[in-house]
Design an enzyme around this catalytic site. Structure first.
Site, short mmCIF file in Angstrom:
data_model
loop_
_atom_site.label_atom_id
_atom_site.label_comp_id
_atom_site.label_asym_id
_atom_site.label_seq_id
_atom_site.Cartn_x
_atom_site.Cartn_y
_atom_site.Cartn_z
N SER A 173 26.60 34.73 -8.70
CA SER A 173 25.24 34.62 -9.16
C SER A 173 24.50 33.23 -8.78
O SER A 173 23.62 32.99 -8.51
CB SER A 173 24.93 34.95 -10.35
OG SER A 173 25.45 34.34 -11.50
N HIS A 201 24.44 41.68 -8.13
CA HIS A 201 23.47 41.26 -7.04
C HIS A 201 23.88 41.61 -5.72
O HIS A 201 23.13 41.05 -4.88
CB HIS A 201 23.84 39.63 -7.33
CG HIS A 201 23.52 38.93 -8.42
ND1 HIS A 201 22.24 38.25 -8.53
CD2 HIS A 201 24.21 38.56 -9.56
CE1 HIS A 201 22.10 37.81 -9.63
NE2 HIS A 201 23.18 38.11 -10.34
N LYS A 232 17.51 44.15 -10.86
CA LYS A 232 17.57 43.06 -9.90
C LYS A 232 16.75 43.82 -8.50
O LYS A 232 15.38 43.83 -8.62
CB LYS A 232 18.98 42.43 -9.37
CG LYS A 232 19.25 41.51 -10.77
CD LYS A 232 20.76 40.99 -10.69
CE LYS A 232 21.02 40.19 -11.91
NZ LYS A 232 21.28 40.74 -13.11
#
Length: 390
Positions: A173, A201, A232
């Site tokens: 991240s 992610h 996300k």
């Protein structure tokens, strides 16, 4: 006269401010015209009105809240449908919803590990993975970031009795680099260890169908424990763990953050189902994102900016010094550009950075504003005689 607790809190505050680590919340108003390069809305779905309508319709039909834990009376058909859809996306037999990614990682590690378990973690893993192993009381070792040789040495030297678990982020991240899943899987298997990957992610962004850096390319046999988040790239909220039916049943029985938490609001689950529908129907979102990443890297390199080696939406600009990072972030904020200003202890000393994140929702004008702002920061730095390197 202050009591012991008031004194403790005051002293911690003074130390946090003195070391330059004091954190601030920024109240953001979507209508303020700000260019947001700090968030994780990689596909631009968080603001899509179709998700908002799906969430509202779900709430109107099923209520605003989950009312109870999944194991009492909170598990609804919309949750069941979402778990099945997530399992299908990631190529796993089953999936289990959690309220947050942090809870998914804590719950999974707490349920799988105990003091007899040996856990091997990448040094740059997310805090929730490190905390989960501590909560379980597992015997943990951390290998150098991305150093497969170091992992191999740690596994070879450790006693071979008991259970072993190798744990890694999929996309890291703070750096934006991608773990070598195939190599991690091979090393883990050769030492009789399971592999757990948090693809928070990567999900929705990477892979041929947005199934992440793990997904169908690395099945349940190679990566038995897969964690993904929904807040996300998918633009909603919550998280899930995907794997075998036996793994999911084990978590239902023993993952305390799952057992003792109210179920996800049904409207949120409905919004996520809509996001998954759009992920499949609109691959151009990923294409647009890839184009923005390539253009940003090309033009930032031309400007001489110290970019990290990332091909994902996370584009760190490693400036090195915390004060320098805050100067640049402040100058960009004055232009209406929000970026992440990341300092220690989140990253190691000397690795402070601007964490720039790109989204398919960014326009060409947004990207041009960011590049102009960064060029201005660099120019003002040179005029002032500030240190130019990280």
């Amino acid at each position: 006269m202050q009591d012991a607790w008031s004194t403790y809190i005051a002293e911690r505050a003074v130390k946090q401010r003195h070391t330059g680590r004091w954190r601030h919340r920024r109240t953001r108003h979507p209508s303020d015209g700000c260019h947001d390069f700090a968030g994780n809305d990689y596909l631009g779905l968080a603001g899509d009105p179709r998700l908002a309508e799906a969430q509202a319709a779900g709430a109107r039909r099923l209520g605003a809240g989950g009312r109870a834990s999944h194991l009492v009376s909170g598990h609804l058909a919309v949750h069941e449908a979402l778990e099945a859809r997530l399992a299908a996306l990631t190529g796993r037999p089953a999936a289990l919803l959690f309220s947050t990614g942090y809870m998914a990682n804590l719950g999974t590690l707490q349920a799988l590990c105990d003091p007899d378990t040996r856990v091997f973690q990448d040094r740059l893993n997310h805090a929730s993975l490190l905390d989960g192993a501590r909560l379980a009381g597992a015997r943990s070792r951390r290998f150098h970031h991305g150093d497969l040789g170091d992992l191999e040495r740690l596994l070879a030297r450790a006693p071979h009795d008991g259970r072993r678990l190798v744990v890694s982020d999929g996309v890291f991240s703070m750096d934006g680099d991608v773990a070598d899943i195939a190599a991690l899987a091979a090393i883990s298997a050769s030492h009789g260890a399971w592999l757990m990957v948090d693809d928070a992610h990567g999900l929705g962004v990477l892979g041929e169908i947005g199934d992440g850096c793990v997904g169908r390319a690395h099945g349940v046999e190679r990566v038995p424990v897969l964690v993904g988040t929904l807040g996300k790239a998918l633009g909603s909220a919550g998280a899930f763990v995907a794997g075998s039916q036996a793994l999911v049943e084990h978590l239902i029985q023993f993952a305390r953050p799952y057992v003792y938490t109210t179920a996800q609001p049904p409207g949120v689950a409905a919004a996520t189902l809509k996001a998954l529908e759009l992920l499949e129907a609109e691959p151009e979102r990923r294409t647009r994102l890839a184009t923005l990443i390539a253009r940003f890297r090309l033009e930032a390199t031309t400007l001489g900016l110290p970019l990290a080696a990332s091909t994902t939406p996370i584009q760190p600009l490693v400036l090195g010094d915390s004060e320098r990072v805050m100067r640049w972030a402040t100058r960009l904020a004055e232009r209406g550009i929000m970026v992440g200003a990341i300092r220690e202890p989140t990253v190691p000393r000397g690795q402070a950075r601007l964490r720039i994140t790109l989204s398919a929702a960014h326009t060409d004008a947004d990207l041009e504003a960011l590049l102009e702002g960064l060029a201005d920061c660099r120019a003002r730095e040179s005029l002032a005689g500030e240190e130019a390197g990280p």
